[in-house]
Structure formats: C-alpha cells, structure tokens
Design an enzyme around this catalytic site. Structure first.
Site, mmCIF file in Angstrom:
data_model
loop_
_atom_site.group_PDB
_atom_site.id
_atom_site.type_symbol
_atom_site.label_atom_id
_atom_site.label_comp_id
_atom_site.label_asym_id
_atom_site.label_seq_id
_atom_site.Cartn_x
_atom_site.Cartn_y
_atom_site.Cartn_z
ATOM 1 N N ASP A 32 -3.381 -1.503 9.247
ATOM 2 C CA ASP A 32 -2.944 -1.623 7.786
ATOM 3 C C ASP A 32 -3.716 -2.551 7.224
ATOM 4 O OD1 ASP A 32 -2.129 1.410 7.986
ATOM 5 O OD2 ASP A 32 0.153 0.403 7.340
ATOM 6 N N LYS A 62 0.608 -1.205 -0.545
ATOM 7 C CA LYS A 62 0.134 -0.070 -0.068
ATOM 8 C C LYS A 62 0.412 1.507 -0.548
ATOM 9 C CE LYS A 62 0.792 1.452 4.589
ATOM 10 N NZ LYS A 62 1.292 2.453 5.119
#
Ligand code: C5P
Length: 303
Positions: free
Chosen positions: A143, A16
């Site tokens: 996350d 990410k």
C-alpha cells in the site's frame, strides 16, 4: 553556496479505503494478486523528521502504544532504505502523530512509511523524483506507493502497480474504529482457508469505476465490494452488527476497510455524514467514529 539543512520537515499523509478489492490467487511470493480501487481520505497521520546523529522514531496519538519503535517500524525501514539507496547517512529523528487507526485496515503503517520517504528526501536534500520514491515505496509494502500518490487509483499486482482513476465529486465518509486491530496476514489466511471449500467468484471494479466517473454517491454506495470482508467478519462477528446498523441508519453503502476492522460508511453529503456519525458514536460496537472526505492528495510536505 552550501545547501542548508532544514531544522525539520513535516509531512501529512492520508488513510486509504479500498472501494473495490478483489483478491486473486496466492502467488509464490506469499502475496495475493489483487485488483483494487484505492481511495485516500482526510483522516491523516503527521510525520516530522529532524536532523539527528542516529535513526530513531517516537509515536504519539491514537494507538501509539501498539506501534513498534525499533527497526521493525515501517517508517524506520523507509528512512533506512532511502539512505541505502542514496548513500546518505541514515540519521534522523522521526516523530509520528497518529490519526489513522493502528492495525485498522486503513494503511496506517504504510502511510507513515510513505510520509517518511517524502520527509527524509526533503530533509537530506537527496532529491529523488516521484518515480524513484515509488520504486522504494513498493519494496516497503503493497500500500505504500498509493499512500505517496493519494486521490483515487486502480491498484493491480499485489496492489503496488497504480493507475490514476478519473472521477468527479467528493465523498463524505464515516469511519467506525474498532476496539482491537485485526492482523492482515490472518485475514488473508482465513480467505484462503474458506476458498478451499468455496471457490472464489471473480468480481471486477467496473461498477465502482462507472460510479466514480459519474460522481454518483448512490451508485458508489451500491457498488462497494471487498473480498476480505467475509473473512474479516468471520474473525470478528460484531463487524456484521456494525454493517447492519449503518444500513439501518441510511448509509448509501458500508464496507470493512481493507483487511479491517475499520468499517467505512458512505453518506449522501457532509450533513448526512454528521448525522450518521452522531448515531454511530452512541453504539458500543465501535471505539470511536471519525468523519473523513475523499479523495485527497497523498503524502505532502506541510511545514
Ligand atoms: O505488503 P504488506 O506488508 O502491506 O502486506 C502485509 C501482508 O498482507 C502480507 O504479508 C500478506 O500476508 C498479505 N498480503 C497479501 N497479498 C497482497 C497484499 C498483502 O497476501 N497483495
């Protein structure tokens, strides 16, 4: 008929980037309140799980020697949490092939945890649905839910509360990987220390969201924002040299990814990204350069 256990399950999971990251106040639980735009890109780890008579993990690929292989490994914790939640025995041999930089600010450890949840859920036939997996993911790290979901999403809370972002187009990224990782808690601590003398200026993700809605890479490049960039640069000043180099080479935008030290540059298109990669890989400020496109899907079974 008894359900047959597969011989193995292979899950691919993306890195990410944070296209926008504004960090709010430190909360009582030790986390900061965030507003972030997560973006999944095609730099991936692959997690393979096989039946076993105990729980183990092995790691190969980029930076494998830096990843713990004991009970602190986030993938091991993910398998143990899924087992505890479902009543299944916590038995699996987890194999991680790293493509995402370790301690690079691209959620490599979180990605492996998300992939392990998906892989063990399939291997064990525990059949948790997406919402249930997301609930477990949030307990593993800020996350991890995004790594399950992928694409582009607005994250709030400590990053675990997600809303998908509508956008168009695909973006060509060049990631410059650093020689050494940075510690996420250390970068957040540096931000808190700096804010004692210079109070925070609140930033909002409106410009990033507008650029994504229009599919406009030039606007997106200008709108990239990361509150963790100044503390990451303070801890690793060569990151500024790298950001300046990307700017000189005509990147539409550049930013430290999450808490760093990976730096992500946005290119006009794939050809421009190849050109940028070639120039950056000649620089000794970074260890390696990778091309990646986004957005891409989250953790998914590929074999
Ligand atoms: O949730 P995760 O384990 O990825 O967080 C790693 C560290 O990053 C936390 O221990 C904390 O120091 C910092 N962090 C934070 N606020 C967040 C997310 C992470 O301070 N919203």
């Amino acid at each position: 008929m008894p359900v047959r256990t597969p011989a193995r399950v292979v899950v691919r999971v993306p890195a990410k980037l944070n296209l926008h990251l504004s960090v709010g106040p430190l909360r009582a639980d030790g986390f900061h309140e965030l507003t972030t735009v997560f973006h999944a890109v095609s730099l991936t780890d692959e997690v393979t799980v096989r039946p076993a008579d105990r729980l183990s993990v092995s790691v190969t690929g980029e930076g494998a020697e830096q990843v713990p292989i004991d009970g602190t490994n986030l993938a091991v914790r993910a398998a143990a949490l899924l087992a505890e939640h479902t009543g299944h025995e916590a038995h699996a041999a987890i194999g991680i092939r790293k493509g995402i930089p370790v301690a690079g600010g691209c959620a490599g450890g979180s990605a492996d945890a998300a992939a392990t949840l998906v892989a063990c859920n399939a291997l064990w036939g525990t059949e948790l649905d997406t919402d249930a997996l997301a609930g477990l993911a949030a307990r593993l790290g800020s996350d991890v839910p995004f790594c399950l979901q992928g694409r582009t999403a607005l994250g709030t809370g400590r990053g675990e509360q997600l809303t998908p972002v509508l956008g168009r187009g695909s973006y060509a990224w060049v990631l410059a990987l650093a020689h050494e990782g940075l510690s996420t808690p250390a970068v957040y601590r540096r931000l808190d220390d700096d804010r004692e003398s210079r109070p925070a200026v609140a930033a909002d993700p409106a410009d990033v969201l507008a650029a994504l809605r229009r599919g406009d890479a030039t606007l997106l490049g200008r709108a990239l924002h990361n509150d963790l960039q100044p503390p990451a640069v303070a801890l690793r000043p060569t990151l500024q040299t790298l950001l300046d180099l990307g700017d000189e080479l005509g990147a539409l935008g550049g930013m430290v990814s999450g808490s760093g030290p990976t730096v992500a540059f946005l290119a006009r298109d794939p050809d421009h990204a190849d050109e940028l990669s070639a120039h950056l890989s000649g620089s000794d400020i970074c260890r390696a350069v990778r091309r990646a496109d986004g957005p891409v899907a989250g953790a998914r079974v590929v074999g």
